[in-house]
Motif scaffolding. Structure first.
Motif, short mmCIF file in Angstrom:
data_model
loop_
_atom_site.label_atom_id
_atom_site.label_comp_id
_atom_site.label_asym_id
_atom_site.label_seq_id
_atom_site.Cartn_x
_atom_site.Cartn_y
_atom_site.Cartn_z
N TYR A 59 -12.44 22.42 37.31
CA TYR A 59 -13.07 23.66 36.93
C TYR A 59 -14.38 23.86 38.03
CZ TYR A 59 -15.80 26.85 34.18
OH TYR A 59 -16.30 28.31 33.67
N TYR A 60 -14.49 25.27 38.35
CA TYR A 60 -15.41 25.48 39.23
C TYR A 60 -16.49 26.29 38.89
CZ TYR A 60 -11.76 23.23 42.34
OH TYR A 60 -11.03 22.40 43.04
N VAL A 61 -17.52 26.60 39.47
CA VAL A 61 -18.46 27.66 39.28
C VAL A 61 -18.08 28.80 40.15
CG1 VAL A 61 -20.10 26.84 41.21
CG2 VAL A 61 -21.16 28.15 39.27
N ASP A 62 -18.44 29.78 39.60
CA ASP A 62 -17.61 31.03 40.48
C ASP A 62 -18.01 31.23 41.62
OD1 ASP A 62 -17.78 33.12 37.49
OD2 ASP A 62 -16.38 31.83 37.77
N SER A 63 -19.03 30.91 42.21
CA SER A 63 -19.43 30.88 43.57
C SER A 63 -18.86 30.13 44.45
CB SER A 63 -21.03 30.71 43.61
OG SER A 63 -21.33 29.19 43.24
N VAL A 64 -18.05 29.30 44.27
CA VAL A 64 -17.33 28.45 44.98
C VAL A 64 -15.85 28.59 44.85
CG1 VAL A 64 -19.42 26.81 45.14
CG2 VAL A 64 -17.46 26.15 43.64
N LYS A 65 -15.34 29.12 43.97
CA LYS A 65 -14.12 29.48 43.78
C LYS A 65 -13.40 29.74 44.81
CE LYS A 65 -13.85 29.78 38.75
NZ LYS A 65 -13.74 30.89 37.32
N GLY A 66 -12.25 29.13 45.52
CA GLY A 66 -11.57 29.68 46.46
C GLY A 66 -12.07 29.01 47.80
N ARG A 67 -13.19 28.50 47.73
CA ARG A 67 -13.81 28.02 48.94
C ARG A 67 -13.83 26.50 48.91
NH1 ARG A 67 -18.69 28.76 50.30
NH2 ARG A 67 -19.72 28.99 48.28
N PHE A 68 -14.01 25.87 47.50
CA PHE A 68 -14.36 24.25 47.44
C PHE A 68 -13.21 23.93 46.68
CE2 PHE A 68 -19.24 24.11 47.52
CZ PHE A 68 -19.37 25.01 48.75
N THR A 69 -12.92 22.71 46.99
CA THR A 69 -11.76 21.97 46.03
C THR A 69 -12.14 20.71 45.86
OG1 THR A 69 -10.00 23.16 47.47
CG2 THR A 69 -9.38 21.19 45.89
N ILE A 70 -12.16 20.18 44.65
CA ILE A 70 -12.52 19.00 44.03
C ILE A 70 -11.23 18.23 43.83
CG2 ILE A 70 -12.43 19.42 41.27
CD1 ILE A 70 -14.82 17.39 41.41
N SER A 71 -11.09 16.77 44.32
CA SER A 71 -9.68 16.15 44.22
C SER A 71 -10.53 14.68 43.78
CB SER A 71 -9.06 16.23 45.21
OG SER A 71 -9.74 15.63 46.53
N ARG A 72 -9.53 13.86 43.67
CA ARG A 72 -9.79 12.37 43.38
C ARG A 72 -8.66 11.30 43.86
NH1 ARG A 72 -11.85 11.56 37.48
NH2 ARG A 72 -11.87 9.64 38.04
N ASP A 73 -8.94 10.19 44.15
CA ASP A 73 -7.91 9.51 44.49
C ASP A 73 -8.40 8.20 43.64
OD1 ASP A 73 -6.51 7.27 45.52
OD2 ASP A 73 -6.63 7.75 47.51
N ASN A 74 -7.77 7.87 42.44
CA ASN A 74 -8.12 6.95 41.72
C ASN A 74 -7.62 5.56 41.99
OD1 ASN A 74 -9.03 8.70 39.70
ND2 ASN A 74 -7.24 8.76 38.49
N ALA A 75 -6.79 5.25 43.13
CA ALA A 75 -6.51 4.26 43.61
C ALA A 75 -7.75 3.52 44.70
CB ALA A 75 -5.24 4.38 44.45
N LYS A 76 -8.54 4.69 45.13
CA LYS A 76 -9.61 4.22 46.10
C LYS A 76 -10.92 4.51 45.37
CE LYS A 76 -7.12 5.57 50.18
NZ LYS A 76 -7.27 6.67 51.28
N ASN A 77 -10.79 4.78 43.88
CA ASN A 77 -12.18 4.87 43.29
C ASN A 77 -13.08 6.16 43.78
OD1 ASN A 77 -11.29 3.03 41.37
ND2 ASN A 77 -12.99 1.83 41.64
N THR A 78 -12.38 7.18 44.41
CA THR A 78 -13.28 8.16 45.07
C THR A 78 -12.97 9.47 44.68
OG1 THR A 78 -13.07 6.61 47.05
CG2 THR A 78 -13.72 9.23 47.25
N VAL A 79 -14.05 10.24 44.64
CA VAL A 79 -13.59 11.78 44.23
C VAL A 79 -14.38 12.46 45.78
CG1 VAL A 79 -16.10 12.00 43.09
CG2 VAL A 79 -14.31 13.58 42.67
N TYR A 80 -13.62 13.38 45.92
CA TYR A 80 -13.86 14.39 47.26
C TYR A 80 -14.40 15.71 46.82
CZ TYR A 80 -11.01 10.60 49.13
OH TYR A 80 -10.67 9.55 49.33
N LEU A 81 -15.33 16.54 47.74
CA LEU A 81 -15.32 17.87 47.53
C LEU A 81 -15.26 18.52 48.69
CD1 LEU A 81 -16.26 20.04 45.76
CD2 LEU A 81 -18.50 19.71 46.45
#
Length: 125
Positions: free
Chosen positions: A59-81
């Motif tokens: 879920y994203y705030v409207d101001s970043v939708k289409g520009r930002f992407t959040i993701s995660r790699d649970n094997a690496k214990n890491t979240v990305y933006l």
């Protein structure tokens, strides 16, 4: 207890891209919902994006939708933006946050238990 360490901030021109990372300690990373918040100088902290423990919901705030992407790699214990098409108004300190997984996409900072130290993102015009 979860410890969070952000990295990847910096100075970029408008229209450019940056990828923030947040490395988490602990062996149960997938049981935590993760989020990114930001705070510009003189402004209140603002929700940016959140991702469920499995990574299946975002879920994203409207101001970043289409520009930002959040993701995660649970094997690496890491979240990305991943931040694309950056604008000067995206300038802020960016924080990652964690809380035990729920069924909800939570956007209120007070509901997150663990926070990183923040990383500065500066977008020049």
């Amino acid at each position: 207890q979860v410890q969070l360490v952000e990295s990847g901030g910096g100075l970029v021109q408008a229209g450019g891209s940056l990828r923030l990372s947040c490395a988490a300690s602990g062996r149960t990373f997938s049981s935590y919902d993760m989020a990114w918040f930001r705070q510009a100088k003189g402004k209140e902290r603002e929700f940016v994006a959140t991702i469920s423990g499995s990574g299946g919901n975002t879920y994203y705030v409207d101001s970043v939708k289409g520009r930002f992407t959040i993701s995660r790699d649970n094997a690496k214990n890491t979240v990305y933006l991943q931040m694309n098409s950056l604008k000067p108004e995206d300038t802020a300190v960016y924080y990652c946050a964690a809380r035990a997984s729920t069924s909800w996409m939570l956007i209120t900072g007070a509901l997150y238990n663990y926070w990183g130290q923040g990383t500065q993102v500066t977008v020049s015009s």
